[in-house]
Design a protein around this motif. Structure first.
Motif, PDB file in Angstrom:
ATOM      1  N   GLY A  64      11.818  62.595  33.151  1.00 44.30           N
ATOM      2  CA  GLY A  64      11.959  61.970  34.462  1.00 44.30           C
ATOM      3  C   GLY A  64      10.618  61.837  35.146  1.00 44.30           C
ATOM      4  N   PHE A  65       9.792  62.886  35.068  1.00 47.11           N
ATOM      5  CA  PHE A  65       8.469  62.827  35.713  1.00 47.11           C
ATOM      6  C   PHE A  65       7.684  61.623  35.232  1.00 47.11           C
ATOM      7  CE2 PHE A  65       6.811  67.103  37.480  1.00 47.11           C
ATOM      8  CZ  PHE A  65       7.586  66.892  38.589  1.00 47.11           C
ATOM      9  N   LEU A  66       7.844  61.292  33.921  1.00 47.07           N
ATOM     10  CA  LEU A  66       7.009  60.218  33.368  1.00 47.07           C
ATOM     11  C   LEU A  66       7.462  58.858  33.878  1.00 47.07           C
ATOM     12  CD1 LEU A  66       6.699  61.485  29.697  1.00 47.07           C
ATOM     13  CD2 LEU A  66       4.943  61.490  31.459  1.00 47.07           C
ATOM     14  N   LEU A 101       2.265  69.167  43.519  1.00 49.32           N
ATOM     15  CA  LEU A 101       2.191  68.771  42.101  1.00 49.32           C
ATOM     16  C   LEU A 101       1.195  69.653  41.358  1.00 49.32           C
ATOM     17  CD1 LEU A 101       2.421  64.910  42.420  1.00 49.32           C
ATOM     18  CD2 LEU A 101       4.034  66.429  41.300  1.00 49.32           C
ATOM     19  N   LEU A 102       0.078  70.034  42.045  1.00 50.16           N
ATOM     20  CA  LEU A 102      -0.871  70.943  41.365  1.00 50.16           C
ATOM     21  C   LEU A 102      -0.186  72.262  41.045  1.00 50.16           C
ATOM     22  CD1 LEU A 102      -4.339  70.523  43.095  1.00 50.16           C
ATOM     23  CD2 LEU A 102      -3.851  70.495  40.661  1.00 50.16           C
ATOM     24  N   LEU A 103       0.721  72.676  41.939  1.00 52.35           N
ATOM     25  CA  LEU A 103       1.452  73.919  41.648  1.00 52.35           C
ATOM     26  C   LEU A 103       2.272  73.749  40.381  1.00 52.35           C
ATOM     27  CD1 LEU A 103       2.286  76.732  42.729  1.00 52.35           C
ATOM     28  CD2 LEU A 103       4.236  75.615  43.771  1.00 52.35           C
ATOM     29  N   LYS A 104       2.857  72.564  40.227  1.00 55.07           N
ATOM     30  CA  LYS A 104       3.672  72.324  39.018  1.00 55.07           C
ATOM     31  C   LYS A 104       2.761  72.268  37.792  1.00 55.07           C
ATOM     32  CE  LYS A 104       7.376  71.436  36.815  1.00 55.07           C
ATOM     33  NZ  LYS A 104       8.232  72.578  36.566  1.00 55.07           N
ATOM     34  N   VAL A 105       1.546  71.708  37.944  1.00 50.56           N
ATOM     35  CA  VAL A 105       0.653  71.609  36.785  1.00 50.56           C
ATOM     36  C   VAL A 105       0.165  73.009  36.405  1.00 50.56           C
ATOM     37  CG1 VAL A 105      -1.641  70.843  36.122  1.00 50.56           C
ATOM     38  CG2 VAL A 105      -0.085  69.258  37.210  1.00 50.56           C
ATOM     39  N   GLY A 106      -0.211  73.836  37.407  1.00 50.01           N
ATOM     40  CA  GLY A 106      -0.594  75.198  37.058  1.00 50.01           C
ATOM     41  C   GLY A 106      -2.048  75.312  36.632  1.00 50.01           C
ATOM     42  N   ALA A 134       3.347  66.561  34.582  1.00 47.24           N
ATOM     43  CA  ALA A 134       3.022  66.627  36.011  1.00 47.24           C
ATOM     44  C   ALA A 134       1.592  66.128  36.244  1.00 47.24           C
ATOM     45  CB  ALA A 134       3.170  68.055  36.522  1.00 47.24           C
ATOM     46  N   ILE A 135       0.697  66.326  35.249  1.00 50.85           N
ATOM     47  CA  ILE A 135      -0.678  65.815  35.402  1.00 50.85           C
ATOM     48  C   ILE A 135      -0.619  64.300  35.559  1.00 50.85           C
ATOM     49  CG2 ILE A 135      -2.806  65.371  34.127  1.00 50.85           C
ATOM     50  CD1 ILE A 135      -2.651  68.073  32.929  1.00 50.85           C
ATOM     51  N   TYR A 136       0.209  63.629  34.693  1.00 53.30           N
ATOM     52  CA  TYR A 136       0.296  62.157  34.769  1.00 53.30           C
ATOM     53  C   TYR A 136       0.736  61.726  36.163  1.00 53.30           C
ATOM     54  CZ  TYR A 136       2.385  57.574  34.372  1.00 53.30           C
ATOM     55  OH  TYR A 136       2.759  56.283  34.606  1.00 53.30           O
ATOM     56  N   VAL A 137       1.798  62.393  36.691  1.00 53.48           N
ATOM     57  CA  VAL A 137       2.313  61.954  37.999  1.00 53.48           C
ATOM     58  C   VAL A 137       1.249  62.184  39.069  1.00 53.48           C
ATOM     59  CG1 VAL A 137       4.117  62.329  39.685  1.00 53.48           C
ATOM     60  CG2 VAL A 137       4.627  62.527  37.275  1.00 53.48           C
ATOM     61  N   MET A 138       0.550  63.335  39.001  1.00 53.41           N
ATOM     62  CA  MET A 138      -0.429  63.624  40.058  1.00 53.41           C
ATOM     63  C   MET A 138      -1.488  62.536  40.088  1.00 53.41           C
ATOM     64  SD  MET A 138      -2.676  67.057  40.520  1.00 53.41           S
ATOM     65  CE  MET A 138      -3.643  66.662  39.087  1.00 53.41           C
ATOM     66  N   PHE A 198      -6.614  61.920  25.359  1.00 56.07           N
ATOM     67  CA  PHE A 198      -6.567  62.369  23.962  1.00 56.07           C
ATOM     68  C   PHE A 198      -6.381  63.883  23.929  1.00 56.07           C
ATOM     69  CE2 PHE A 198      -9.078  62.156  19.704  1.00 56.07           C
ATOM     70  CZ  PHE A 198      -7.901  62.302  19.026  1.00 56.07           C
ATOM     71  N   HIS A 199      -7.001  64.579  24.897  1.00 53.01           N
ATOM     72  CA  HIS A 199      -6.885  66.044  24.885  1.00 53.01           C
ATOM     73  C   HIS A 199      -5.489  66.489  25.299  1.00 53.01           C
ATOM     74  CE1 HIS A 199      -8.858  69.781  24.193  1.00 53.01           C
ATOM     75  NE2 HIS A 199      -8.368  70.296  25.306  1.00 53.01           N
ATOM     76  N   ILE A 200      -4.761  65.639  26.043  1.00 55.34           N
ATOM     77  CA  ILE A 200      -3.366  66.015  26.348  1.00 55.34           C
ATOM     78  C   ILE A 200      -2.617  66.166  25.028  1.00 55.34           C
ATOM     79  CG2 ILE A 200      -1.197  65.097  27.220  1.00 55.34           C
ATOM     80  CD1 ILE A 200      -2.556  64.013  29.598  1.00 55.34           C
ATOM     81  N   ILE A 201      -2.808  65.197  24.124  1.00 58.10           N
ATOM     82  CA  ILE A 201      -2.077  65.259  22.842  1.00 58.10           C
ATOM     83  C   ILE A 201      -2.532  66.490  22.057  1.00 58.10           C
ATOM     84  CG2 ILE A 201      -1.551  63.942  20.772  1.00 58.10           C
ATOM     85  CD1 ILE A 201      -0.791  62.542  23.394  1.00 58.10           C
TER      86      ILE A 201
END
Lengths: 142, 316, 537, 101
Positions: free
Chosen positions: C131-133, C222-227, C257-261, C340-343
């Motif tokens: 859903g976030f995406l 959102l940063l809280l969700k990313v951690g 969450a990084i993508y949404v932020m 790329f580093h996300i993957i």
């Protein structure tokens, strides 16, 4: 509990449930809807649980009803996909069941007019009633 | 087909050349330390005799050791040290030039240390465990100033607007001493002092040789190695001397006379001797060992402070 | 084809609700159904990605054929889902990882009491991630924020012992405040502009003082969700006690969450420079402190948490420094390195936690906290390398990949990040190199304490399916490591274009022209009817 | 900015050199007297061999940064109002960076 409480709770059972059903069915017209109606019905079941110390109600029954309510809710939404998009109100403005077209302006509110919204309210009501009574039962069993 | 054979000969040449060059310089290093301590010192080819003796001796594998890690790690440490030399421009261009091989070389330097640590840990003896942990602390320590020192020339090349700034070839061809003003010269001199300490730390020689501390933990990380495994480790030690000093030659001392290969190679040998003499023999005989509880403090404190001062001076 | 977006989110929802019914028939059937639905989502998200690559982004409004058909009172309140190349690629990738972890947990987490409840929460968390995406308007963002945080809380408390209850209490107390601030930010925007749709708000926003307050509330929630570093404390509590497959899914949820932020900060609020500078500083700090703290940990699952934080630091370092270097030629490469580093991070940390899950399974350590995450203190597990060579080889490969050493995939993305960050500030590259050497020290410590040394007791044989899943992950890592250029050209470049295309964002997707008669609703008249309605993301 | 990092060539070269070195390695002496006193790990003291204890892994590193780790362990205490308090602090930090600058 002694006999007086048991009899009174049995007498009071049906008006509470009927009132909850009224709130659910008229969700798209009067204030309240699936959630509020379900809570009213759950209070009736709580009355029974306290009065009869759950000799008659088993808790896995509630989780079953809850899943039925949930799947009914999601499947109505999925049916919408074949018509147009997810959650599509395919019943509205079709003058068939629940599809009476309403013109812009004040009216006294017709029951069969909301399209799939009353069905959604019904599903949410069933789900919330069984979920809350399941919670009350598990608190009592602890 | 002919091309393949040529390549194969080139690879063999580099392997044998680097090993023998390393051993010769190790011999010279031993003689010079001996001379500085007023004793005669071994013959110049002593490291070759050591290697041949070790190859004949039995290579014992301890009881609870994990055989495959114990045996493979010396070989991997040697191969990676030789592999580094393919990416460093020694005479003209490096054999395997790429657009960002400085970062690759900095990371390839971690491999020999990592394989010695894994080999020592797998030999299941108390001394080698402690030695391996000290080697990891040593790696943690010198990696920070090494990164700072390596990125100074990259910043200079970037500031004067060249492309492919991370490739060693561009740094080697554009002499960084020309790209910098007076304050920068002082900065680079400070950087060179820091580099001599980093080279001593990288090769874990005298002030930083805590992992093979002979008096304290009897041979440290290499306590359980013997025979041909120990020979491999000594070889990898020798090749690492050549690799680290030729990296810093490519970065900081790129002057050369553009003529045929042999003269350029001789100048390279001269520069190599200059660096190895100062960073190894001089520092080794002069200083004594640091305490382990102060090691990272010295690295992250003084040495990297020196390197950052050099970097800041270069910035003007 | 248009409905693929909603199918990806709602099919796991449907199976999650159907599970109790299926359990009555037979346990096998319910597991089979979950596996079937996960494979179905993989296929659907793959076709979604292909269709987006061919004919551009998709806007999908739930409940009506076009987003502008609204209530007569005139403002469009619709659930809108949008998918561009980046979000559909991440969706495809995350579903692959989630389905592999499902098959893995079938094998190793058998001893859980009532497993079907576990898989309901598992699927709900997957719905939260996907859903976030695909979120298109603010209120659905809040709904998916709630779904994923409540299902993670459920997964934490799943084992019902004292420690789990404590951690869940911490978790829920923080996330209720987090979602409160998120709702506050959304309320501020809604009260000012009257729309909940991200596209309209991005068009009408004037970045007044009130908008900046709203941005800081939404950004920090959102940063809280990313951690990342400053907001990481709930992550230690959560990972310490939750089962391995829950850890992997919550890692995926922080990645989405990084993508949404970045979408919100970049598209809706316009590039807010101070916020992005703060992000780069925080990510550099999180690389350093994540590793330093991981060195001093005694608890295996805590070490996974700290390593995940430091890897998140690399990702945000790459992407935010890319945004900082606006319209310079390094911006494309920095963001490409970050994505790329996300993957690579998802694969590396995933394999590490899979291996640690197998270690806990082998040593017959059930998940009650006294054994929950083996504390390395008492050396309960020792000398695994003697009897499990395959496991130790895969752990060595994870050491190489996670600390970014050349042949494997960690290095492929880190080298791109270092190159492009250097132009912003050389200190960031130096911190990056230092971070990878610290991660190496942490992993050597685990390898030494668990795999080497004399074995002290006999262990169970390694679970077959789990090892197969680990080898699939390893083959992904080796393939990406050996062919980084081909992988980035085909997968990562279109995603970077989708993220960067700020001008494109406004007009590259025109509303599907809907010439049915409902079009002449009031909204059409109010908003300058001559011009096309709205340009959506 | 051509990123010319070819992992395939790196791996090919690594395996080639590894093969050549392994040939040289095989010329060395292979046999050794198994399970004799030789193979017991060398230890000068009397106490038998213990595995590495967790407390003293990387002892030098932690001894050096003792004060830093004391400070870091103070942050991560397990009570809720600490976490909520930290969240509020960092929220105000982000609020100030966005609104004031």
């Amino acid at each position: 509990m002694n006999r007086v409480v048991k009899i009174i709770s049995l007498i009071m059972l049906s008006p509470i449930i009927i009132f909850g059903g009224y709130i659910i069915c008229h969700g798209h017209l009067t204030p309240g809807g699936g959630f509020q109606g379900g809570v009213v019905i759950a209070s009736a079941i709580a009355l029974l649980i306290i009065a009869f110390e759950d000799k008659i109600i088993k808790n896995h029954l509630f989780s079953l009803i809850e899943t039925i309510g949930l799947t009914f809710f999601i499947s109505i939404a999925f049916v919408g996909i074949f018509k147009n998009t997810f959650f599509y109100n395919f019943l509205s403005n079709t003058n068939y069941i629940l599809g009476k077209t309403i013109y812009f302006g004040a009216n006294s509110g017709y029951l069969n007019s909301g399209g799939i919204i009353p069905l959604m309210n019904l599903a949410v009501g069933v789900e919330v009633a069984s979920a809350l009574s399941f919670i009350i039962l598990s608190i009592k069993n602890k | 087909m002919f091309n393949l054979i040529l390549k194969f000969i080139l690879i063999m040449l580099i392997i044998i050349g680097s090993i023998s060059l390393g051993l010769i310089f190790e011999g010279i290093d031993r003689i010079l330390t001996a001379k500085m301590q007023k004793r005669v010192g071994p013959p110049i080819l002593q490291p070759f005799y050591d290697i041949r003796k070790l190859m004949i001796k039995e290579s014992i594998i301890p009881k609870y050791a994990i055989k495959w890690i114990f045996e493979l790690s010396p070989i991997i440490s040697l191969t990676v040290s030789i592999l580094i030399l393919f990416y460093i421009p020694i005479v003209g261009k490096s054999i395997l030039g790429g657009s960002n091989d400085l970062i690759l070389v900095v990371y390839l330097f971690i491999f020999p240390g990592l394989s010695i640590v894994l080999g020592a840990l797998s030999s299941n003896s108390t001394y080698s465990n402690i030695g391996a942990q000290r080697l990891v602390i040593n790696m943690l320590g010198y990696e920070f100033p090494l990164a700072i020192a390596c990125f100074v020339p990259v910043w200079l090349v970037y500031k004067s607007g060249f492309s492919n700034i991370f490739s060693l070839n561009t740094i080697y061809t554009h002499n960084i001493w020309g790209l910098v003003n007076q304050i920068g010269i002082i900065g680079l001199l400070i950087e060179i002092i820091a580099i001599f300490l980093i080279i001593a730390g990288e090769l874990s020689k005298s002030p930083f040789d805590l992992d093979t501390a002979d008096s304290e933990i009897a041979g440290g990380a290499l306590a359980e190695y013997s025979g041909r495994n120990l020979a491999m480790l000594n070889l990898s030690e020798a090749v690492k001397i050549i690799a680290i000093s030729s990296l810093f030659i490519a970065l900081f001392f790129p002057w050369n006379i553009q003529s045929n290969l042999i003269i350029m190679f001789l100048i390279y040998i001269l520069k190599l001797f200059f660096i190895i003499f100062i960073s190894l023999t001089l520092i080794k005989t002069v200083t004594s060992r640091f305490k382990i509880s102060k090691l990272t403090g010295i690295y992250w404190g003084y040495v990297s402070l020196l390197a950052t001062i050099g970097f800041l001076l270069v910035l003007f | 084809m248009r409905n693929f977006i909603i199918l990806v989110i709602t099919i796991p929802l449907l199976t999650a609700f159907l599970l109790p019914l299926l359990k009555i028939f037979s346990k096998k059937l319910s597991n089979f159904c979950i596996g079937l639905n996960l494979i179905l989502i993989n296929i659907i998200s793959f076709f979604l990605y292909k269709s987006i690559l061919e004919n551009g982004n998709i806007i999908y409004s739930v409940g009506a054929s076009a987003p502008s058909i609204t209530a007569p009172s005139g403002f469009p309140i619709r659930i809108i889902l949008t998918a561009n190349a980046l979000s559909s690629f991440l969706a495809m990738f995350f579903t692959i990882i989630a389905s592999l972890t499902f098959f893995y947990s079938l094998n190793t987490l058998k001893e859980y009491a009532n497993l079907d409840k576990f898989y309901i929460l598992y699927l709900l968390l997957l719905v939260g991630i996907l859903g976030f995406l695909f979120v298109g308007d603010f209120f659905t963002l809040f709904v998916f924020y709630e779904i994923s945080s409540i299902s993670t809380a459920g997964l934490i408390v799943f084992l019902r012992n004292k420690e789990n209850f404590k951690s869940t209490f911490h978790y829920l107390s923080i996330f209720s405040i987090g979602s409160l601030f998120l709702l506050l930010g959304i309320g501020l925007l809604y009260s000012q502009y009257g729309f909940l749709n991200m596209a309209i708000i991005s068009q009408k926003i004037q970045l007044s003082f009130l908008d900046k307050i709203a941005l800081s509330f939404i950004g920090s929630a959102l940063l809280l969700k990313v951690g990342v570093f400053p907001f990481y404390f709930w992550k230690i509590e959560a990972y310490k006690v939750s089962p391995i497959s829950a850890i992997i899914l919550s890692i995926l949820s922080s990645l989405s969450a990084i993508y949404v932020m970045f979408k919100i900060v970049f598209y809706i609020f316009g590039l807010n420079i101070p916020f992005i500078i703060a992000l780069t500083l925080l990510s550099a700090l999180s690389i350093l402190f994540g590793n330093l703290l991981a060195l001093a940990q005694k608890n295996l699952k805590k070490i996974i948490a700290y390593l995940a934080i430091s890897e998140l630091g690399y990702i945000i370092l790459g992407i935010s420094s890319g945004f900082l270097m606006q319209n310079s030629k390094f911006e494309f490469n920095a963001i490409k390195g970050g994505l790329f580093h996300i993957i690579n991070d998802a694969l590396d940390i995933g394999t590490l936690s899979l291996i640690i899950g197998v270690i806990l399974y082998i040593a017959k350590i059930k998940n009650s906290l006294s054994y929950n995450s083996v504390s390395l203190q008492q050396n309960e597990i020792r000398g695994l390398a003697h009897k499990y060579p395959l496991l130790s080889i895969s752990f060595l490969l994870v050491i190489l990949a996670l600390s970014g050493l050349p042949p494997l995939n960690g290095f492929a993305s880190k080298i791109i990040i270092y190159e492009s960050i250097f132009h912003l500030n050389p200190a960031l590259t130096i911190i990056g190199v230092l971070g990878s050497i610290l991660t190496l020290a942490v992993l050597i410590k685990i390898f030494a304490l668990i795999f080497l040394g004399a074995p002290n007791r006999d262990y169970q044989p390694a679970p077959k399916i789990a090892m197969v899943v680990i080898f699939i992950f390893l083959s992904f890592m080796i393939l990406i490591g050996l062919f980084p250029m081909q992988f980035t050209n085909y997968f990562i470049n279109p995603s970077v274009k989708a993220l960067i295309s700020k001008p494109g964002y406004k007009n590259n997707i025109h509303l599907q022209q809907d010439n049915q008669e409902q079009n002449h609703s009031i909204i059409h008249l109010t908003l300058h009817s001559k011009q096309r309605y709205f340009n959506y993301i | 900015m051509s990123i010319v990092y070819q992992p395939k060539i790196l791996l090919l070269l690594f395996s080639l050199i590894f093969f050549i070195i392994y040939l040289f390695y095989l010329t060395g002496e292979k046999k050794y007297k198994k399970d004799t006193v030789q193979t017991i790990a060398y230890f000068s003291g009397k106490t038998p061999y213990q595995n590495i204890k967790l407390q003293n892994v990387y002892w030098g590193f932690f001894k050096n940064f003792e004060k830093l780790y004391l400070f870091l362990s103070k942050i991560q205490r397990e009570n809720t109002n600490d976490y909520v308090f930290m969240f509020i602090i960092w929220l105000t930090f982000i609020l100030l960076t966005i609104c004031l600058i």
